[in-house]
Design a protein around this motif. Structure first.
Motif, PDB file in Angstrom:
ATOM      1  N   ASP A  15      47.173  72.765  31.665  1.00 56.13           N
ATOM      2  CA  ASP A  15      46.036  72.890  30.742  1.00 56.13           C
ATOM      3  C   ASP A  15      45.922  71.695  29.803  1.00 56.13           C
ATOM      4  O   ASP A  15      44.837  71.407  29.285  1.00 56.13           O
ATOM      5  N   PHE A  16      47.035  71.010  29.582  1.00 58.00           N
ATOM      6  CA  PHE A  16      47.051  69.831  28.713  1.00 58.00           C
ATOM      7  C   PHE A  16      46.099  68.769  29.241  1.00 58.00           C
ATOM      8  O   PHE A  16      45.503  68.010  28.465  1.00 58.00           O
ATOM      9  N   TYR A  17      45.934  68.712  30.563  1.00 57.11           N
ATOM     10  CA  TYR A  17      45.121  67.687  31.208  1.00 57.11           C
ATOM     11  C   TYR A  17      43.742  68.204  31.632  1.00 57.11           C
ATOM     12  O   TYR A  17      42.980  67.457  32.260  1.00 57.11           O
ATOM     13  N   ASP A  18      43.433  69.442  31.295  1.00 59.81           N
ATOM     14  CA  ASP A  18      42.136  70.007  31.644  1.00 59.81           C
ATOM     15  C   ASP A  18      41.055  69.392  30.746  1.00 59.81           C
ATOM     16  O   ASP A  18      41.101  69.517  29.517  1.00 59.81           O
ATOM     17  N   GLU A  19      40.082  68.727  31.363  1.00 65.95           N
ATOM     18  CA  GLU A  19      39.079  67.991  30.590  1.00 65.95           C
ATOM     19  C   GLU A  19      38.186  68.898  29.759  1.00 65.95           C
ATOM     20  O   GLU A  19      37.767  68.531  28.652  1.00 65.95           O
ATOM     21  N   THR A  20      37.901  70.083  30.265  1.00 66.58           N
ATOM     22  CA  THR A  20      37.076  71.020  29.489  1.00 66.58           C
ATOM     23  C   THR A  20      37.809  71.488  28.245  1.00 66.58           C
ATOM     24  O   THR A  20      37.242  71.519  27.136  1.00 66.58           O
ATOM     25  N   ASN A  21      39.093  71.822  28.413  1.00 70.80           N
ATOM     26  CA  ASN A  21      39.904  72.235  27.261  1.00 70.80           C
ATOM     27  C   ASN A  21      40.060  71.097  26.255  1.00 70.80           C
ATOM     28  O   ASN A  21      40.005  71.313  25.037  1.00 70.80           O
ATOM     29  N   LEU A  22      40.268  69.897  26.778  1.00 69.28           N
ATOM     30  CA  LEU A  22      40.419  68.737  25.900  1.00 69.28           C
ATOM     31  C   LEU A  22      39.141  68.495  25.106  1.00 69.28           C
ATOM     32  O   LEU A  22      39.185  68.273  23.889  1.00 69.28           O
ATOM     33  N   ASP A  23      37.995  68.558  25.756  1.00 69.39           N
ATOM     34  CA  ASP A  23      36.728  68.313  25.070  1.00 69.39           C
ATOM     35  C   ASP A  23      36.486  69.348  23.974  1.00 69.39           C
ATOM     36  O   ASP A  23      36.019  69.009  22.878  1.00 69.39           O
ATOM     37  N   ALA A  24      36.825  70.591  24.270  1.00 69.87           N
ATOM     38  CA  ALA A  24      36.652  71.646  23.263  1.00 69.87           C
ATOM     39  C   ALA A  24      37.533  71.388  22.044  1.00 69.87           C
ATOM     40  O   ALA A  24      37.102  71.577  20.893  1.00 69.87           O
ATOM     41  N   GLU A  25      38.766  70.931  22.280  1.00 74.76           N
ATOM     42  CA  GLU A  25      39.678  70.644  21.172  1.00 74.76           C
ATOM     43  C   GLU A  25      39.218  69.405  20.396  1.00 74.76           C
ATOM     44  O   GLU A  25      39.303  69.366  19.163  1.00 74.76           O
ATOM     45  N   MET A  26      38.731  68.398  21.101  1.00 73.89           N
ATOM     46  CA  MET A  26      38.209  67.210  20.428  1.00 73.89           C
ATOM     47  C   MET A  26      37.058  67.592  19.495  1.00 73.89           C
ATOM     48  O   MET A  26      36.997  67.146  18.343  1.00 73.89           O
ATOM     49  N   ARG A  27      36.170  68.424  19.976  1.00 71.24           N
ATOM     50  CA  ARG A  27      35.018  68.831  19.169  1.00 71.24           C
ATOM     51  C   ARG A  27      35.446  69.703  17.988  1.00 71.24           C
ATOM     52  O   ARG A  27      34.890  69.577  16.884  1.00 71.24           O
ATOM     53  N   ARG A  28      36.435  70.546  18.196  1.00 71.71           N
ATOM     54  CA  ARG A  28      36.928  71.376  17.085  1.00 71.71           C
ATOM     55  C   ARG A  28      37.494  70.493  15.979  1.00 71.71           C
ATOM     56  O   ARG A  28      37.153  70.651  14.792  1.00 71.71           O
ATOM     57  N   VAL A  29      38.342  69.540  16.363  1.00 72.37           N
ATOM     58  CA  VAL A  29      39.001  68.673  15.382  1.00 72.37           C
ATOM     59  C   VAL A  29      37.994  67.716  14.738  1.00 72.37           C
ATOM     60  O   VAL A  29      37.976  67.544  13.514  1.00 72.37           O
ATOM     61  N   PHE A  30      37.145  67.103  15.549  1.00 72.70           N
ATOM     62  CA  PHE A  30      36.177  66.145  15.012  1.00 72.70           C
ATOM     63  C   PHE A  30      35.203  66.810  14.037  1.00 72.70           C
ATOM     64  O   PHE A  30      34.785  66.190  13.056  1.00 72.70           O
ATOM     65  N   ASP A  31      34.868  68.048  14.285  1.00 70.48           N
ATOM     66  CA  ASP A  31      33.960  68.749  13.374  1.00 70.48           C
ATOM     67  C   ASP A  31      34.622  68.993  12.024  1.00 70.48           C
ATOM     68  O   ASP A  31      33.986  68.865  10.969  1.00 70.48           O
ATOM     69  N   ILE A  32      35.909  69.300  12.044  1.00 72.46           N
ATOM     70  CA  ILE A  32      36.646  69.480  10.788  1.00 72.46           C
ATOM     71  C   ILE A  32      36.756  68.137  10.058  1.00 72.46           C
ATOM     72  O   ILE A  32      36.546  68.058   8.837  1.00 72.46           O
ATOM     73  N   CYS A  33      37.055  67.069  10.804  1.00 72.90           N
ATOM     74  CA  CYS A  33      37.144  65.735  10.199  1.00 72.90           C
ATOM     75  C   CYS A  33      35.801  65.337   9.576  1.00 72.90           C
ATOM     76  O   CYS A  33      35.756  64.766   8.476  1.00 72.90           O
ATOM     77  N   HIS A  34      34.724  65.622  10.265  1.00 73.90           N
ATOM     78  CA  HIS A  34      33.373  65.314   9.786  1.00 73.90           C
ATOM     79  C   HIS A  34      33.084  66.017   8.455  1.00 73.90           C
ATOM     80  O   HIS A  34      32.456  65.457   7.559  1.00 73.90           O
ATOM     81  N   GLY A  35      33.585  67.217   8.299  1.00 73.43           N
ATOM     82  CA  GLY A  35      33.340  67.963   7.070  1.00 73.43           C
ATOM     83  C   GLY A  35      34.241  67.578   5.922  1.00 73.43           C
ATOM     84  O   GLY A  35      34.014  67.999   4.783  1.00 73.43           O
ATOM     85  N   CYS A  36      35.243  66.772   6.194  1.00 72.11           N
ATOM     86  CA  CYS A  36      36.227  66.406   5.160  1.00 72.11           C
ATOM     87  C   CYS A  36      36.105  64.934   4.767  1.00 72.11           C
ATOM     88  O   CYS A  36      35.841  64.608   3.616  1.00 72.11           O
ATOM     89  N   ARG A  37      36.357  64.039   5.718  1.00 75.70           N
ATOM     90  CA  ARG A  37      36.195  62.590   5.567  1.00 75.70           C
ATOM     91  C   ARG A  37      37.158  61.938   4.570  1.00 75.70           C
ATOM     92  O   ARG A  37      36.889  60.834   4.077  1.00 75.70           O
ATOM     93  N   ARG A  38      38.244  62.572   4.247  1.00 72.50           N
ATOM     94  CA  ARG A  38      39.228  61.930   3.366  1.00 72.50           C
ATOM     95  C   ARG A  38      39.835  60.684   4.011  1.00 72.50           C
ATOM     96  O   ARG A  38      40.339  59.796   3.312  1.00 72.50           O
ATOM     97  N   CYS A  39      39.790  60.619   5.330  1.00 70.46           N
ATOM     98  CA  CYS A  39      40.475  59.563   6.075  1.00 70.46           C
ATOM     99  C   CYS A  39      39.567  58.385   6.393  1.00 70.46           C
ATOM    100  O   CYS A  39      39.922  57.530   7.202  1.00 70.46           O
ATOM    101  N   PHE A  40      38.415  58.289   5.759  1.00 74.72           N
ATOM    102  CA  PHE A  40      37.406  57.294   6.134  1.00 74.72           C
ATOM    103  C   PHE A  40      37.902  55.861   6.050  1.00 74.72           C
ATOM    104  O   PHE A  40      37.419  54.970   6.749  1.00 74.72           O
ATOM    105  N   ASN A  41      38.880  55.588   5.184  1.00 72.22           N
ATOM    106  CA  ASN A  41      39.302  54.205   4.947  1.00 72.22           C
ATOM    107  C   ASN A  41      40.657  53.870   5.553  1.00 72.22           C
ATOM    108  O   ASN A  41      41.261  52.862   5.197  1.00 72.22           O
TER     109      ASN A  41
END
Length: 442
Positions: A15-41
């Motif tokens: 499952d670590f290499y499943d592209e659908t699972n990976l994309d879902a996790e990328m979107r979950r994490v990126f959405d949280i990062c988008h709402g926070c943005r402390r790491c912008f610099n």
């Protein structure tokens, strides 16, 4: 309020290499990062991500194409600073964010699909490359010199290494070979006499900067520490950057098995490059989870600066150091910070008599092989420009970093700001300044 933790990488699970699972996790994490943005610099990954979202049709992640995530991943240098210093959502928080290891997973999927380029695969063969370069070091150094326009243009076309990037030089004789030819006398009157340590040479010290290893060994001998130099295999950081986890695990098992007898005889393990110490202490146990040899090695491993400070704290250093004139600018490497041990290089240099140290705790912009590459070189200089400015403006005689590539990059950044000025002088590793204070020469 609990301390941050990192979970083992489940890289042997299909499952670590499943592209659908990976994309879902990328979107979950990126959405949280988008709402926070402390790491912008921190690095270029986050500005790339936020620009993708801000410039999308809806201004939200839902209208960003998954294929565009590749640019975000490509800009990550696995420095770990977002996890260590910025992110409020790392485990055990319920959001369970580990951005660097998510980028690593993406690369592991690409590696599994055979998407790591030929040149990158060859550049990651550090032991093979180091052995070959040592056979003809003057020729190799001539060919890779940034002043040699012809060969560097060819190298850029073939290997993707920017023609202006200052590349490490190679030594004709490895640290292992030189250490075997001359064993320093142990100072039996030193307070720490009786300590024993294995110096894990690391590929960089072994092939590129053996003087760092020789000085480190001499400083430890002067402080009563008996040392052996052992180098069974590269730590695998270049492979980790490419997501080649099976090869990292294989190398880790080789090194851990080779060092186990020394640990059982009471030797500490001292790594001479912070990235390698990070691998032995933290990354290997997460990749080869549950392996007894690797767990034992992680507990026995010190970074060289950390080890000297440990001696100073527990037994005290041998007397005889003299002041170093001119002052020192010290860059704290990201992979030292990621070891979560404090500013041990600063602590070590502050043991020098009458020392004048200016500490810079900010990314140099280099990021392993990333900063050498043509698509990234200018960005690496831009990210590291504040560090270069500080190194220039402090007016100290010397600049040094625990990370050898960061040191080269900072010095090149200073040279870009002040063409023709050869100050400050680059010292490959802070341990050499202790050697200088003790009057030790290789």
């Amino acid at each position: 309020m609990e301390a941050p933790v990192r979970h083992p990488l489940d890289w042997q699970n299909p499952d670590f290499y499943d592209e659908t699972n990976l994309d879902a996790e990328m979107r979950r994490v990126f959405d949280i990062c988008h709402g926070c943005r402390r790491c912008f610099n921190l690095c270029d990954s986050f500005p790339r991500l936020f620009d993708l979202i801000d410039e999308s049709k809806t201004g939200e992640l839902d209208s960003v194409a998954s294929k565009d995530f590749a640019g975000v991943v490509d800009a990550c240098t696995l420095c770990d600073m977002c996890f260590m210093t910025k992110c409020p959502y790392v485990p055990p928080h319920e959001y369970n964010l580990d951005f660097p290891h998510l980028m690593l997973r993406y690369r592991a999927v690409e590696a599994k699909q055979g998407k790591v380029g030929f040149a990158d695969r060859e550049l990651a063969k550090t032991d093979r490359n180091g052995k070959l370069a040592a056979l003809a070091a003057p020729l190799a150094n001539w060919a890779t010199d940034a002043a040699n326009g012809g060969t560097r243009a060819l190298l850029e076309r073939v290997a993707g290494l920017h023609h202006e990037a200052v590349l490490p030089q190679y030594s004709s004789k490895t640290f292992e070979a030189q250490a075997g030819a001359k064993v320093p006398e142990i100072n039996r009157s030193a307070p720490a006499f009786g300590r024993k340590a294995v110096l894990y040479a690391t590929c960089f010290t072994n092939y590129n900067t053996p003087d760092v290893g020789l000085i480190a060994r001499a400083v430890l001998a002067h402080n009563g520490v008996e040392t052996e130099v052992v180098y069974p295999h590269c730590c695998g950081m270049p492979l980790l950057e490419q997501g080649r986890l099976d090869e990292v695990a294989s190398g880790a098992r080789v090194v851990a098995a080779a060092l186990r007898p020394w640990i059982e005889k009471g030797y500490d393990v001292v790594a001479l490059v912070p990235s390698c110490a990070l691998m032995l202490k933290f990354e290997w146990p997460l990749i080869v989870h549950g392996d007894e040899d690797i767990a034992q090695l992680a507990k026995a491993t010190y970074d060289i600066s950390e080890y000297v400070v440990d001696i100073a704290r527990d037994e005290g250093l041998a007397p005889g150091m003299k002041p170093i004139d001119g002052g020192i600018t010290l860059h704290i490497a990201c992979h030292s910070r990621a070891q979560n041990m404090g500013q041990k290089a600063a602590d070590m240099l502050n043991l020098l008599p009458g020392v004048d140290v200016q500490v810079i705790e900010r990314c140099s912009g280099h990021g392993g092989a990333w900063g050498f590459k043509t698509p990234h070189f200018e960005t690496a200089l831009k990210v590291g420009r504040p560090v270069a400015r500080q190194a220039r403006d402090t007016g100290k005689a010397f600049v040094t970093s625990e990370c050898p590539l960061a040191g080269l990059h900072i010095r090149q950044g200073v040279a870009k700001l002040n063409p023709g000025d050869d100050k400050p002088i680059l010292i490959d590793h802070p341990i050499q300044l202790l050697g200088r204070a003790y009057g030790i020469a290789t």
